[in-house]
Design a protein around this motif. Structure first.
Motif, short mmCIF file in Angstrom:
data_model
loop_
_atom_site.label_atom_id
_atom_site.label_comp_id
_atom_site.label_asym_id
_atom_site.label_seq_id
_atom_site.Cartn_x
_atom_site.Cartn_y
_atom_site.Cartn_z
N ARG A 162 0.87 -1.16 0.00
CA ARG A 162 0.00 0.00 0.00
C ARG A 162 0.91 1.21 0.00
NH1 ARG A 162 -3.86 -1.14 4.26
NH2 ARG A 162 -2.53 -0.05 5.74
N ASP A 163 0.46 2.32 -0.59
CA ASP A 163 1.38 3.43 -0.78
C ASP A 163 1.47 4.38 0.41
OD1 ASP A 163 -1.06 4.65 -0.93
OD2 ASP A 163 -0.66 5.74 -2.80
N GLN A 164 0.95 3.97 1.56
CA GLN A 164 1.09 4.77 2.77
C GLN A 164 0.94 3.86 3.99
OE1 GLN A 164 -2.02 7.70 2.86
NE2 GLN A 164 -3.61 6.25 2.25
N ASP A 165 1.40 4.36 5.12
CA ASP A 165 1.34 3.64 6.40
C ASP A 165 2.37 2.51 6.45
OD1 ASP A 165 -0.86 5.24 7.04
OD2 ASP A 165 -2.27 3.78 6.19
N ASP A 166 2.58 2.01 7.66
CA ASP A 166 3.43 0.85 7.87
C ASP A 166 2.54 -0.39 7.72
OD1 ASP A 166 5.15 2.84 8.52
OD2 ASP A 166 5.54 2.19 10.57
N VAL A 167 2.83 -1.22 6.72
CA VAL A 167 1.89 -2.31 6.41
C VAL A 167 2.65 -3.49 5.81
CG1 VAL A 167 1.42 -1.33 4.12
CG2 VAL A 167 -0.25 -2.87 5.18
N PHE A 168 2.16 -4.70 6.09
CA PHE A 168 2.71 -5.93 5.52
C PHE A 168 1.62 -6.64 4.74
CE2 PHE A 168 3.35 -10.50 5.53
CZ PHE A 168 4.64 -10.60 5.01
N GLY A 169 2.02 -7.28 3.65
CA GLY A 169 1.07 -8.07 2.88
C GLY A 169 1.78 -9.05 1.97
N PHE A 170 1.11 -10.17 1.68
CA PHE A 170 1.61 -11.12 0.68
C PHE A 170 1.07 -10.67 -0.67
CE2 PHE A 170 1.88 -13.75 4.54
CZ PHE A 170 3.19 -14.21 4.41
N THR A 171 1.94 -10.13 -1.51
CA THR A 171 1.51 -9.60 -2.80
C THR A 171 1.66 -10.61 -3.93
OG1 THR A 171 3.72 -8.66 -3.16
CG2 THR A 171 2.07 -7.25 -2.11
N HIS A 172 2.29 -11.74 -3.67
CA HIS A 172 2.48 -12.75 -4.71
C HIS A 172 2.43 -14.13 -4.05
CE1 HIS A 172 3.92 -13.94 -8.77
NE2 HIS A 172 4.52 -14.92 -8.13
N VAL A 173 1.40 -14.90 -4.35
CA VAL A 173 1.26 -16.27 -3.86
C VAL A 173 0.75 -17.09 -5.05
CG1 VAL A 173 0.25 -17.82 -2.17
CG2 VAL A 173 0.68 -15.43 -1.56
N VAL A 174 1.66 -17.77 -5.74
CA VAL A 174 1.33 -18.39 -7.03
C VAL A 174 1.76 -19.85 -7.07
CG1 VAL A 174 1.75 -18.34 -9.51
CG2 VAL A 174 1.45 -16.20 -8.26
N LEU A 175 0.83 -20.71 -7.46
CA LEU A 175 1.12 -22.12 -7.74
C LEU A 175 1.27 -22.30 -9.24
CD1 LEU A 175 -1.32 -24.05 -5.37
CD2 LEU A 175 1.17 -24.25 -5.38
N THR A 176 2.34 -22.99 -9.64
CA THR A 176 2.60 -23.25 -11.05
C THR A 176 2.71 -24.74 -11.28
OG1 THR A 176 3.74 -21.15 -11.36
CG2 THR A 176 4.18 -22.87 -12.97
N GLN A 177 2.03 -25.22 -12.32
CA GLN A 177 2.13 -26.62 -12.72
C GLN A 177 2.71 -26.67 -14.13
OE1 GLN A 177 1.48 -29.65 -11.03
NE2 GLN A 177 2.64 -30.33 -12.83
N ALA A 178 3.87 -27.32 -14.25
CA ALA A 178 4.50 -27.51 -15.56
C ALA A 178 3.99 -28.82 -16.15
CB ALA A 178 6.02 -27.54 -15.41
N PHE A 179 3.38 -28.74 -17.32
CA PHE A 179 2.88 -29.92 -18.01
C PHE A 179 3.94 -30.53 -18.90
CE2 PHE A 179 -0.79 -27.17 -17.18
CZ PHE A 179 -1.55 -28.02 -16.39
N SER A 180 4.94 -29.75 -19.24
CA SER A 180 6.10 -30.21 -20.00
C SER A 180 7.21 -29.20 -19.75
CB SER A 180 5.77 -30.30 -21.49
OG SER A 180 5.56 -29.01 -22.04
N GLU A 181 8.32 -29.34 -20.46
CA GLU A 181 9.40 -28.37 -20.30
C GLU A 181 9.06 -27.02 -20.91
OE1 GLU A 181 12.97 -29.98 -21.88
OE2 GLU A 181 13.21 -31.48 -20.28
N SER A 182 7.99 -26.95 -21.68
CA SER A 182 7.67 -25.69 -22.36
C SER A 182 6.29 -25.12 -22.06
CB SER A 182 7.79 -25.88 -23.89
OG SER A 182 6.92 -26.89 -24.33
N VAL A 183 5.41 -25.85 -21.37
CA VAL A 183 4.06 -25.37 -21.10
C VAL A 183 3.80 -25.37 -19.60
CG1 VAL A 183 1.60 -25.71 -21.50
CG2 VAL A 183 3.24 -26.23 -23.32
N LEU A 184 3.39 -24.20 -19.06
CA LEU A 184 3.13 -24.05 -17.64
C LEU A 184 1.83 -23.29 -17.42
CD1 LEU A 184 6.37 -23.19 -18.30
CD2 LEU A 184 6.49 -23.34 -15.83
#
Length: 416
Positions: free
Chosen positions: A125-147
């Motif tokens: 957030r652009d003000q105050d003292d604050v913590f947050g998880f801004t990136h929580v991503v699960l990725t599944q690779a189906f091959s070496e080239s497709v995710l």
């Protein structure tokens, strides 16, 4: 209030130093201040996990212009966690990536600019003292080239490239260089979505995704996608070898169903307002972008070391996007020479053409112009884990009544 972050950082430093074993590598040569943490990093790596902590301090502000002429303290602490599902005992092709951010203090500056000059201080957030998880991503690779990736995406992380991007902590600080501002109305800093990716020998080739157009900020964001607030994104990258040096060319675009006003504030944009404005919401927003990076010389074992030029051209519908066009051009270096492989340098020009719709909308209250400027930075690595940088920006702000502004200051970054 500002002393608390300094105490936290000092504590991390003392804990890291106390955890060292005599046989470990030199304090000045290791990539992280904490080294191997008595074998903890190797233990985590053997189970497919990695944990990294970075702390960046800013002493930054407005030295000339229409804003308060002062330097202020602020900073970010970034926590990164990565897991390889197969090594962790789950199944092949599964990956988890998490980015948590703690923002404190104030070193954002303004002086009538539409694009924030300190991108690192926008999130979570652009003000105050604050913590947050801004990136929580699960990725599944189906091959070496497709995710396929799903979850909550930090779009600043996604925009990181060789000379552009960088979260504002080691490269350019102005938002115009960190992430394409022409997409700032419909693509938040942190938002829910899904992205299908195609790789070519491990390098990004094609991405197609769908994102929530509303920012989740410090919220979980996992409350579903609204068909009236969706943004579809796509990009294609091809690679060249001109004169034996690497180059990339990326064509991207987005289309959004978001209903918005051209003067609405968003994560990336701060349009001027000052009272009641007669306007109508607009939807069906689109933008197209071309971006290139071309090395002029390369050296060392690390493929990204060298000098290069970069540029970007972008167009949009101009409503509700506040920009009709945007352009960036510059020169950068990752490792300024063989003797300084971890130093970074950059100088760049940016020009953001404010849309005719926004100009006419705010005309009863004020007059606004195109916003343009130049930024120069140098980031010096005292050790691989300790960096000091200086940054200066000359900006012609969007508010025509405001004087041209000079923003400048220092920053430091510790990798634990």
């Amino acid at each position: 209030m500002k002393s608390k972050p300094l105490l936290h950082i000092t504590g991390w430093i003392l804990l890291s130093l106390a955890a060292q074993a005599p046989a470990q590598d030199s304090l000045l040569d290791r990539p992280q201040l904490g080294g191997n943490l008595l074998g903890l990093r190797d233990l985590l790596g053997a189970h497919g996990t990695e944990l990294r902590l970075e702390s960046t301090q800013f002493y930054y502000g407005d030295l000339a212009g229409s804003g308060p002429e002062k330097l202020e303290l602020g900073g970010k602490t970034d926590v990164f966690f990565a897991m390889d599902g197969q090594k962790a005992g789950l199944w092949p092709g599964l990956f988890l990536n998490v980015h948590g951010e703690y923002r404190y203090g104030d070193a954002s500056a303004a002086a009538g600019t539409l694009t924030p000059v300190n991108a690192a201080m926008l999130s979570p957030r652009d003000q105050d003292d604050v913590f947050g998880f801004t990136h929580v991503v699960l990725t599944q690779a189906f091959s070496e080239s497709v995710l396929l990736s799903v979850g909550k995406f930090n779009t600043v992380d996604l925009a990181d490239r060789t000379f552009l991007g960088g979260r504002g902590v080691e490269g350019f600080m102005n938002t115009s260089f960190v992430a394409p501002p022409i997409a700032g109305r419909t693509i938040p800093v942190s938002t829910l979505g899904a992205i299908l990716s195609v790789l070519d020998e491990g390098k990004p080739l094609f991405n197609l995704g769908i994102l929530d157009s509303r920012s989740s900020g410090t919220d979980s964001g996992l409350d579903g996608l609204d068909d009236e607030e969706l943004t579809i994104i796509a990009d294609y990258t091809f690679y060249t070898q001109w004169g034996g040096h690497t180059g990339t060319h990326t064509f991207s675009g987005s289309y959004s169903t978001l209903n918005a006003y051209s003067f609405d504030a968003s994560d990336y944009l701060r349009p001027p307002t000052g009272g009641p404005i007669i306007a109508f919401q607009q939807s069906d927003s689109w933008q197209l972008t071309y971006l290139f990076e071309q090395y002029l010389c390369e050296w060392g074992d690390e493929s990204k070391n060298g000098w290069g030029i970069f540029g970007m051209l972008a167009w949009s519908d101009g409503n509700p996007n506040p920009f009709e066009y945007s352009a960036v051009l510059g020169l950068g270096a990752n490792g300024v020479c063989a003797a300084r492989p971890h130093d970074r340098f950059g100088v760049g020009l940016f020009w953001n053409g404010v849309s005719r719709a926004l100009k006419s909308t705010v005309r009863p209250l004020t007059r606004i112009d195109d916003e343009y400027g130049v930024e120069l930075f140098y980031d010096a690595a005292v050790t691989p884990w300790l960096h000091f940088g200086a940054d200066v920006q000359f900006v012609h702000p969007v508010l025509s009544g405001n004087d041209d502004a000079i923003f400048a200051g220092l920053r430091s970054r510790v990798i634990f």
